[in-house]
Design a protein around this motif. Sequence first.
Motif, PDB file in Angstrom:
ATOM      1  N   GLU A   1      -3.214  28.132 -77.004  1.00  0.00           N
ATOM      2  CA  GLU A   1      -2.618  28.579 -75.737  1.00  0.00           C
ATOM      3  C   GLU A   1      -3.529  28.269 -74.559  1.00  0.00           C
ATOM      4  O   GLU A   1      -3.071  27.842 -73.501  1.00  0.00           O
ATOM      5  CB  GLU A   1      -2.356  30.087 -75.818  1.00  0.00           C
ATOM      6  CG  GLU A   1      -1.277  30.456 -76.835  1.00  0.00           C
ATOM      7  CD  GLU A   1      -1.082  31.954 -76.916  1.00  0.00           C
ATOM      8  OE1 GLU A   1      -1.829  32.659 -76.200  1.00  0.00           O
ATOM      9  OE2 GLU A   1      -0.203  32.407 -77.673  1.00  0.00           O
ATOM     10  N   ALA A   2      -4.875  28.447 -74.755  1.00  0.00           N
ATOM     11  CA  ALA A   2      -5.803  28.136 -73.669  1.00  0.00           C
ATOM     12  C   ALA A   2      -5.809  26.649 -73.344  1.00  0.00           C
ATOM     13  O   ALA A   2      -5.887  26.237 -72.186  1.00  0.00           O
ATOM     14  CB  ALA A   2      -7.201  28.592 -74.052  1.00  0.00           C
ATOM     15  N   GLN A   3      -5.683  25.793 -74.403  1.00  0.00           N
ATOM     16  CA  GLN A   3      -5.633  24.344 -74.152  1.00  0.00           C
ATOM     17  C   GLN A   3      -4.382  23.963 -73.388  1.00  0.00           C
ATOM     18  O   GLN A   3      -4.406  23.129 -72.476  1.00  0.00           O
ATOM     19  CB  GLN A   3      -5.702  23.604 -75.485  1.00  0.00           C
ATOM     20  CG  GLN A   3      -7.077  23.665 -76.151  1.00  0.00           C
ATOM     21  CD  GLN A   3      -7.101  22.966 -77.492  1.00  0.00           C
ATOM     22  OE1 GLN A   3      -6.058  22.541 -77.979  1.00  0.00           O
ATOM     23  NE2 GLN A   3      -8.292  22.849 -78.082  1.00  0.00           N
ATOM     24  N   LYS A   4      -3.239  24.587 -73.750  1.00  0.00           N
ATOM     25  CA  LYS A   4      -2.003  24.310 -73.011  1.00  0.00           C
ATOM     26  C   LYS A   4      -2.156  24.718 -71.549  1.00  0.00           C
ATOM     27  O   LYS A   4      -1.754  23.981 -70.640  1.00  0.00           O
ATOM     28  CB  LYS A   4      -0.844  25.072 -73.661  1.00  0.00           C
ATOM     29  CG  LYS A   4      -0.443  24.512 -75.026  1.00  0.00           C
ATOM     30  CD  LYS A   4       0.713  25.315 -75.614  1.00  0.00           C
ATOM     31  CE  LYS A   4       1.104  24.796 -76.983  1.00  0.00           C
ATOM     32  NZ  LYS A   4       2.212  25.578 -77.574  1.00  0.00           N
ATOM     33  N   GLN A   5      -2.731  25.919 -71.341  1.00  0.00           N
ATOM     34  CA  GLN A   5      -2.927  26.371 -69.958  1.00  0.00           C
ATOM     35  C   GLN A   5      -3.866  25.445 -69.208  1.00  0.00           C
ATOM     36  O   GLN A   5      -3.672  25.156 -68.027  1.00  0.00           O
ATOM     37  CB  GLN A   5      -3.483  27.797 -69.959  1.00  0.00           C
ATOM     38  CG  GLN A   5      -2.500  28.834 -70.493  1.00  0.00           C
ATOM     39  CD  GLN A   5      -3.102  30.224 -70.544  1.00  0.00           C
ATOM     40  OE1 GLN A   5      -4.267  30.388 -70.186  1.00  0.00           O
ATOM     41  NE2 GLN A   5      -2.305  31.196 -70.984  1.00  0.00           N
ATOM     42  N   LEU A   6      -4.904  24.912 -69.921  1.00  0.00           N
ATOM     43  CA  LEU A   6      -5.836  23.978 -69.281  1.00  0.00           C
ATOM     44  C   LEU A   6      -5.127  22.688 -68.876  1.00  0.00           C
ATOM     45  O   LEU A   6      -5.365  22.137 -67.794  1.00  0.00           O
ATOM     46  CB  LEU A   6      -6.995  23.695 -70.245  1.00  0.00           C
ATOM     47  CG  LEU A   6      -8.090  22.761 -69.725  1.00  0.00           C
ATOM     48  CD1 LEU A   6      -8.728  23.354 -68.469  1.00  0.00           C
ATOM     49  CD2 LEU A   6      -9.140  22.528 -70.805  1.00  0.00           C
ATOM     50  N   GLU A   7      -4.223  22.196 -69.771  1.00  0.00           N
ATOM     51  CA  GLU A   7      -3.468  20.979 -69.435  1.00  0.00           C
ATOM     52  C   GLU A   7      -2.593  21.211 -68.201  1.00  0.00           C
ATOM     53  O   GLU A   7      -2.497  20.359 -67.301  1.00  0.00           O
ATOM     54  CB  GLU A   7      -2.608  20.562 -70.629  1.00  0.00           C
ATOM     55  CG  GLU A   7      -3.411  20.039 -71.822  1.00  0.00           C
ATOM     56  CD  GLU A   7      -4.169  18.759 -71.491  1.00  0.00           C
ATOM     57  OE1 GLU A   7      -3.695  17.996 -70.614  1.00  0.00           O
ATOM     58  OE2 GLU A   7      -5.236  18.534 -72.086  1.00  0.00           O
ATOM     59  N   GLU A   8      -1.929  22.401 -68.171  1.00  0.00           N
ATOM     60  CA  GLU A   8      -1.095  22.695 -67.001  1.00  0.00           C
ATOM     61  C   GLU A   8      -1.936  22.762 -65.730  1.00  0.00           C
ATOM     62  O   GLU A   8      -1.531  22.271 -64.677  1.00  0.00           O
ATOM     63  CB  GLU A   8      -0.385  24.032 -67.236  1.00  0.00           C
ATOM     64  CG  GLU A   8       0.655  23.974 -68.354  1.00  0.00           C
ATOM     65  CD  GLU A   8       1.292  25.326 -68.583  1.00  0.00           C
ATOM     66  OE1 GLU A   8       0.888  26.277 -67.890  1.00  0.00           O
ATOM     67  OE2 GLU A   8       2.188  25.428 -69.448  1.00  0.00           O
ATOM     68  N   VAL A   9      -3.139  23.376 -65.856  1.00  0.00           N
ATOM     69  CA  VAL A   9      -4.015  23.448 -64.671  1.00  0.00           C
ATOM     70  C   VAL A   9      -4.435  22.055 -64.223  1.00  0.00           C
ATOM     71  O   VAL A   9      -4.486  21.747 -63.025  1.00  0.00           O
ATOM     72  CB  VAL A   9      -5.235  24.325 -65.006  1.00  0.00           C
ATOM     73  CG1 VAL A   9      -6.290  24.204 -63.910  1.00  0.00           C
ATOM     74  CG2 VAL A   9      -4.811  25.786 -65.155  1.00  0.00           C
TER      75      VAL A   9
ATOM     76  N   VAL B   1      -1.944  18.658 -56.717  1.00  0.00           N
ATOM     77  CA  VAL B   1      -2.540  19.155 -55.473  1.00  0.00           C
ATOM     78  C   VAL B   1      -3.413  18.086 -54.829  1.00  0.00           C
ATOM     79  O   VAL B   1      -3.436  17.929 -53.608  1.00  0.00           O
ATOM     80  CB  VAL B   1      -3.334  20.441 -55.769  1.00  0.00           C
ATOM     81  CG1 VAL B   1      -4.162  20.848 -54.557  1.00  0.00           C
ATOM     82  CG2 VAL B   1      -2.394  21.580 -56.146  1.00  0.00           C
ATOM     83  N   ASP B   2      -4.176  17.332 -55.698  1.00  0.00           N
ATOM     84  CA  ASP B   2      -5.016  16.254 -55.140  1.00  0.00           C
ATOM     85  C   ASP B   2      -4.169  15.214 -54.422  1.00  0.00           C
ATOM     86  O   ASP B   2      -4.524  14.704 -53.340  1.00  0.00           O
ATOM     87  CB  ASP B   2      -5.812  15.600 -56.254  1.00  0.00           C
ATOM     88  CG  ASP B   2      -6.896  16.522 -56.785  1.00  0.00           C
ATOM     89  OD1 ASP B   2      -7.245  17.493 -56.061  1.00  0.00           O
ATOM     90  OD2 ASP B   2      -7.384  16.301 -57.921  1.00  0.00           O
ATOM     91  N   GLN B   3      -3.001  14.875 -55.014  1.00  0.00           N
ATOM     92  CA  GLN B   3      -2.109  13.908 -54.351  1.00  0.00           C
ATOM     93  C   GLN B   3      -1.607  14.451 -53.018  1.00  0.00           C
ATOM     94  O   GLN B   3      -1.550  13.735 -52.001  1.00  0.00           O
ATOM     95  CB  GLN B   3      -0.935  13.579 -55.279  1.00  0.00           C
ATOM     96  CG  GLN B   3      -1.355  12.794 -56.519  1.00  0.00           C
ATOM     97  CD  GLN B   3      -0.198  12.581 -57.477  1.00  0.00           C
ATOM     98  OE1 GLN B   3       0.938  12.995 -57.177  1.00  0.00           O
ATOM     99  NE2 GLN B   3      -0.470  11.927 -58.596  1.00  0.00           N
TER     100      GLN B   3
END
Length: 658
Positions: free
Chosen positions: A538-546, A553-555
């Motif tokens: 779940e933390a990896q999925k959240q990291l991918e979403e972030v 946001v950078d774009q």
Amino acid sequence: MALQLRARGRRGRQFPGTGSSASTEPPLPPPPVAMDLRAELLKSIWYAFTALDVEKSGKVSKSQLKVLSHNLYTVLCIPHDPVALEEHFRDDDDGPVSSQGYMPYLNKYILDKVEEGAFVKENFDELCWTLTAKKNYKPDRNGNSVVSHQDAFKLWCLFNFLSEDKYPLVMVPDEVEYLLKKICTAMNVELNSCELDDYLSQELQGQGGLTVWQFLDMVNSGRFLRGIEPEAISMAVEEVYQEVIEDVLKQGYLWKKGQLRRNWSERWFTLKPSVLSYYMSEERKEKKGSIALDKHCCVEVLPDRDGKRCMFCVKTSSRTYEMSASDTRQRQEWTLAIQMAIRLQAEGKKSLHKDLKQKRREQREQREQRKAAKEEETQRLKQLQEEKERKLQELELLKEAQRQAEILLQEEEERRRQQHEEMQRTLEIQLREAEQARASMQAEMVLKEAEAERQRKRILELEDMQERLQEALQQEVKARQDEEAVRYAQARLLAEEEEKLKQLMKLKEEQEEYIIKTQLEKQVLKQEMENKNKCLEEAQKQLEEVRVNRQRVDQDVMAAQRKLRQASTNVKHWNVQMNRLMHPIGPGDKRTNVSGGGFAGYQPLLSQRDSSLKLKQKAEDTGSNPTRVNSKENVSNGGNSSVPPSPDADTMATEPTN
């Protein structure tokens, strides 16, 4: 498994719990707390445990032991350890906890952590008394009780202090008489010792002493306290309780001289072996100070002065305290009591009555030893007397036998004499016949000698055979002894083999229990790893979403920066145009008139300035290019063709400004 509360007493005694008579040495090392204090605590805990043991089977449920342990933590001022409590009494098996389960916990987590002086002993005793009194104390058994519930609690504490260090707890008759005499002395009455001895002889009936409930029933019966008011009994019990349990050697009012103001004040003094405290009144609610006593202190009698009489002083290493008693007797009692406290401190003793109890116990043991020795000596004298009487009887029998033998000897002599005379006559006759038979006898003698020689040879052969038989018999006896030794060794080997087999089975059971415990721990660890893996995914999925959101946001930031650069370029361009238009007209310049009589470039200049301000405010929001902005400004200016077109960025960057 029966619960066995065990304690090493002053002489190494242990006490078993109810429902079991066996007791074993505890494997725990000596605790840091004093052994006397541990023994006193275990006495009260024993009462609490027996009260919880409703079925008298030596077993108590784990829930009740958890509550008891929690209360002991509280009253003994020990930091609570709920993790150890829940771990020790976890519900992973059926049935109550036995001695192998509770006594190690009681020693390790409670008694080993007790610090003397860090808790109020009275609160601890009151907790255990509350648990045991609900079940065992029945004050109205005879319809009327002499002592109150609070006085019964104090008598219970006194009983525990004076009882023997073995279980079940009993008080020997000497200690019962000692306690009753102290209570009667406090009330200025005399105890009837004969009546007490009769009562104890009827109640004990072979027992070692009275139990606390028999003692309280005896006091409540009023048999030894007839005609005494309950208030007087309560005051006497309180006085004895303070003296024995609280180690109060003496208390009363004295006049004390102050240190700074040097005035005299009446204070209530309480003397204990280590300290002399003084209060405002005998209720002891407001403590004014205390005098620490040690072996270097001393007490001296002072002459009368300052209008005070019966004066004495207590000298310590730091100060001298002057006091005045009401009379000479009180001064003598106070000085003797203080000297006794100083002597106890010098001898390293903390309690006078503990020392007296030990001395009385040693005297009882010596008296019992002397009694046993006297009984042994009496038994030995009795045996010697019996032996003497037996020997006298044997001597009489021997004398009677000697008289009978003399009579028989005389009769035998007479009979022999008669026989001798008759035999002499017969011999004379026979001699004559023998002369005749001698010849024939000589011939027979030759034959007899030959026969005797043969008999001697036969006897020698038989003796030789007997010796050989004896040797064979000895060899057979030796062989039987060897066989018995072999059988004994074989039996010992079989016993050792059986013991080793039991140990092997025990080790096998412990190994199986350890394997089951390891499997359970493995399952728990596996479940925890699965949960952690799920959390990691779940933390990896959240990291991918972030990360995706960050790229988006950078774009957006890059687009905003691009629009900002474009807006800045437009602002620079319009600043250049405005500066150019605001350049002053020098002499000789030609101006063209317009309709209305105004200047030709004035109106477009204002319109251009307003447009540049609006463009600067809306550059980041609209994101439009400079050409579109210029077209809007042209429309707002009414399509004035006098405003020059917008140059590109390169032109603006190179054109100088005024």
